[in-house]
Scaffold this active site. Sequence first.
Site, PDB file in Angstrom:
ATOM      1  N   ASP A  29       0.883  -1.170   0.000  1.00  0.00           N
ATOM      2  CA  ASP A  29       0.000   0.000   0.000  1.00  0.00           C
ATOM      3  C   ASP A  29       0.918   1.216   0.000  1.00  0.00           C
ATOM      4  OD1 ASP A  29      -1.657   2.130   0.551  1.00  0.00           O
ATOM      5  OD2 ASP A  29      -2.321   1.407   2.513  1.00  0.00           O
ATOM      6  N   LYS A  94       2.700  11.187  -3.395  1.00  0.00           N
ATOM      7  CA  LYS A  94       1.672  10.482  -4.171  1.00  0.00           C
ATOM      8  C   LYS A  94       0.762  11.465  -4.922  1.00  0.00           C
ATOM      9  CE  LYS A  94      -1.821   6.882  -3.411  1.00  0.00           C
ATOM     10  NZ  LYS A  94      -2.380   6.009  -2.356  1.00  0.00           N
ATOM     11  N   GLU A 194      -7.252   0.428  -4.555  1.00  0.00           N
ATOM     12  CA  GLU A 194      -7.269   0.337  -3.090  1.00  0.00           C
ATOM     13  C   GLU A 194      -8.599  -0.228  -2.557  1.00  0.00           C
ATOM     14  OE1 GLU A 194      -6.026   4.285  -1.951  1.00  0.00           O
ATOM     15  OE2 GLU A 194      -4.030   3.929  -2.771  1.00  0.00           O
ATOM     16  N   ASP A 218     -12.866   5.457   2.741  1.00  0.00           N
ATOM     17  CA  ASP A 218     -11.434   5.536   3.059  1.00  0.00           C
ATOM     18  C   ASP A 218     -11.063   6.957   3.481  1.00  0.00           C
ATOM     19  OD1 ASP A 218      -8.671   5.669   3.104  1.00  0.00           O
ATOM     20  OD2 ASP A 218      -8.379   4.573   1.230  1.00  0.00           O
TER      21      ASP A 218
HETATM   22  P1  ADP Z   1      -3.042   7.387   4.039  1.00  0.00           P
HETATM   23  O1  ADP Z   1      -3.992   6.395   3.441  1.00  0.00           O
HETATM   24  O2  ADP Z   1      -3.398   8.804   3.739  1.00  0.00           O
HETATM   25  O3  ADP Z   1      -1.623   7.078   3.742  1.00  0.00           O
HETATM   26  P2  ADP Z   1      -3.597   6.305   6.764  1.00  0.00           P
HETATM   27  O4  ADP Z   1      -4.700   5.404   6.377  1.00  0.00           O
HETATM   28  O5  ADP Z   1      -2.375   5.663   7.305  1.00  0.00           O
HETATM   29  O6  ADP Z   1      -3.195   7.335   5.631  1.00  0.00           O
HETATM   30  O7  ADP Z   1      -4.196   7.329   7.836  1.00  0.00           O
HETATM   31  C1  ADP Z   1      -3.405   8.266   8.480  1.00  0.00           C
HETATM   32  C2  ADP Z   1      -4.289   9.122   9.350  1.00  0.00           C
HETATM   33  O8  ADP Z   1      -4.948   8.313  10.320  1.00  0.00           O
HETATM   34  C3  ADP Z   1      -3.508  10.176  10.091  1.00  0.00           C
HETATM   35  O9  ADP Z   1      -4.168  11.420  10.018  1.00  0.00           O
HETATM   36  C4  ADP Z   1      -3.538   9.649  11.521  1.00  0.00           C
HETATM   37  O10 ADP Z   1      -3.460  10.702  12.470  1.00  0.00           O
HETATM   38  C5  ADP Z   1      -4.875   8.972  11.566  1.00  0.00           C
HETATM   39  N1  ADP Z   1      -4.995   7.995  12.658  1.00  0.00           N
HETATM   40  C6  ADP Z   1      -4.205   6.922  12.890  1.00  0.00           C
HETATM   41  N2  ADP Z   1      -4.587   6.276  14.010  1.00  0.00           N
HETATM   42  C7  ADP Z   1      -5.647   6.965  14.519  1.00  0.00           C
HETATM   43  C8  ADP Z   1      -6.493   6.813  15.667  1.00  0.00           C
HETATM   44  N3  ADP Z   1      -6.297   5.826  16.548  1.00  0.00           N
HETATM   45  N4  ADP Z   1      -7.477   7.710  15.856  1.00  0.00           N
HETATM   46  C9  ADP Z   1      -7.666   8.717  14.994  1.00  0.00           C
HETATM   47  N5  ADP Z   1      -6.918   8.905  13.898  1.00  0.00           N
HETATM   48  C10 ADP Z   1      -5.909   8.054  13.658  1.00  0.00           C
HETATM   49 MG    MG Z   2      -4.563   4.842   2.337  1.00  0.00          MG
END
Ligand code: ADP
Ligand code: MG
Length: 625
Positions: A29, A94, A194, A218
């Site tokens: 991913d 990205k 995705e 998402d």
């Molecule tokens: P992306 O798909 O954009 O790469 P992610 O799916 O990894 O990102 O999501 C990242 C986001 O999720 C960040 O803003 C992070 O702060 C938030 N996040 C991660 N864990 C938690 C949680 N336990 N509660 C709330 N937000 C969270």
């Molecule tokens: Mg993502």
Amino acid sequence: MPLISIDIKSGTLAQTENSTVKEVIVGIDLGTTNSLVAYINNQTQEAVALKDAGGSNKLVPSVIHFTPDGGILVGNEAKKMLIEQPQNTIYSVKRLMGKSYTDVQQYAGFFGYKIIDDDTESLVKIKVNNRFYTPIELSALILKALKQRAEQALQQTVTKAVITVPAYFNDAQRQATRDAGKLAGLDVLRIVNEPTAASLAYGIGLNPDDGRTIAVYDLGGGTFDISVLRIENGVFEVLSTNGDTFLGGDDFDRTIINYWLEMNGLTPDALHNNKSMGQQLRLLAEEAKMALSTAQNWQGMAGNLPCSLTRTQFETLIEPIVQRTITCCRQALADAKLTPAQIDEVVLVGGSTRVPMVKKAVEQFFNRRPHDELNPDEVVALGAAVQADILAGNNKDMLLLDVTPLSLGIETMGGLMDVIIARNTKIPAKAGRQYTTHVDGQSDMRISVYQGERDLVKDNRKLGEFSLKGIPAMPAGLPKVEIAFIIDADGILRVRAKELRSGVEQSIEVTPQYGLTEEEMAKMLLESIQHAEADRQVRALQEAINEAENLTATAEKFVTQNTAMLTPEEIDQTLLLVQDLRSVLQSGNKDLIHQRIETLNNFTRPFAERVMDVAIAKAMRGTKI
Ligand code: ADP
Ligand code: MG
């Protein structure tokens, strides 16, 4: 050689009974905020996201830092440098994949690093320490880090991967992702959407017999995507996508920071001259937000600023942001022409869906409990691993999901390409269209099958041809020949031609991709983009010529069949205008041809109507009431 595999959890080496090392294909991913690599453990058959060497983190922040002495840091180490050294620290790369400067200039201010604008038309570049990097090179650095992590964790070389991209990514963005993989030393076996990967992680779509409609919600760090998918016979079709490319968990953090500043009698300007304060607040806000996903309140200090937040306060702050995502969901359903009740499953993806209020809003809107059993920030990588396992042949009952890489069609009048199955159509697929004859009494029709994106068949690749023989004699335009293209799951194309009035039928089978390398396919696509404008003009001219040829033939036929009802002047003038039109067919001037088509049409219209009236009157007299 016995297979040595490492048990990720305990870190001990274990021997398996397999006598040869089976190559593992990993699922990746490549996220805007975080990236991950996963694989299927062949003992437990479970998808597992791989941790770093220290055995703690699964997420690799998608951040790259260039140190002054030429070193490169990726992930958590790089993320720490984000605020203090923004020019040398690249995030959100990205967002730049497959984009030109023109595409991104309106939000160039969003990036803390320098985006090059000297060639606004071609692909965007990023400047770091006097060197230029393409988004592909930067993404390759993240992929390399993931490859290393997998090799270290699995104790074997990893060269094959499946990489995911958002469903709305276009070809340039998908190709850029593929190229990044290649540059990182990975053979990218497939690019998967995705939302498709997230569904696979939940096992949705793995049973070829069940058809399901799925909504994948998402909410990541900086982007929000809602996708509606239909799965039938193991084929995933994207019915609609919606979202906001600047909406995510970062916005939650920002509202918290602003709230704390306000609580302490400060304005956001206070952070302009105090970067380290800004950084601290940002980290604390994210910490508070994450804590509040399980706790009811949180307290901390940013320097000497007391910061606290309750779940209720947080929910009041983010309510408008959450509502914006629901508006997108409503639109996605409308575009797919579905109601919430018609959705069979809802899947939560992205770290921000851990926020209880987000879950609740999604559940309320779809009126159904969404899937949240797996870690939302891992599901996409886990699903990519499932797809990788299918490709590795470990899940043999499963149909391979694939798309046609190039358009397939037939040659029509004037050497034009008529596309029947467009590129990127999911296979298996079936499509058809009706054609007719150009000449009275035509008994044969040649069907030439081509592959490619250009408007003229001579620029495309010929796959084969055959003749439909034995069409009964009929005036031009009367036979109805249906051409059907059927591609099976193995990518074999069958073309069938059938004259519907008489039932005569003929078909051939071809293998479109046979003997075509990836490079050749890429070249064909590139040429179609480069020649798009010229091709459009050629097609427009050829279509004008086709129209003119049909019209002159019809007009001549009309005067010979209706001499009695026309004056000699009308006949002479019609034939003169037919000559006029014919004389410009080779001129290459589309507008001139259209002009003369119009003149001929205008001249013949009144007496064509007259003849028609007479015919109708005659017919009326013949009918008995
Ligand atoms: P992306 O798909 O954009 O790469 P992610 O799916 O990894 O990102 O999501 C990242 C986001 O999720 C960040 O803003 C992070 O702060 C938030 N996040 C991660 N864990 C938690 C949680 N336990 N509660 C709330 N937000 C969270
Ligand atoms: Mg993502």
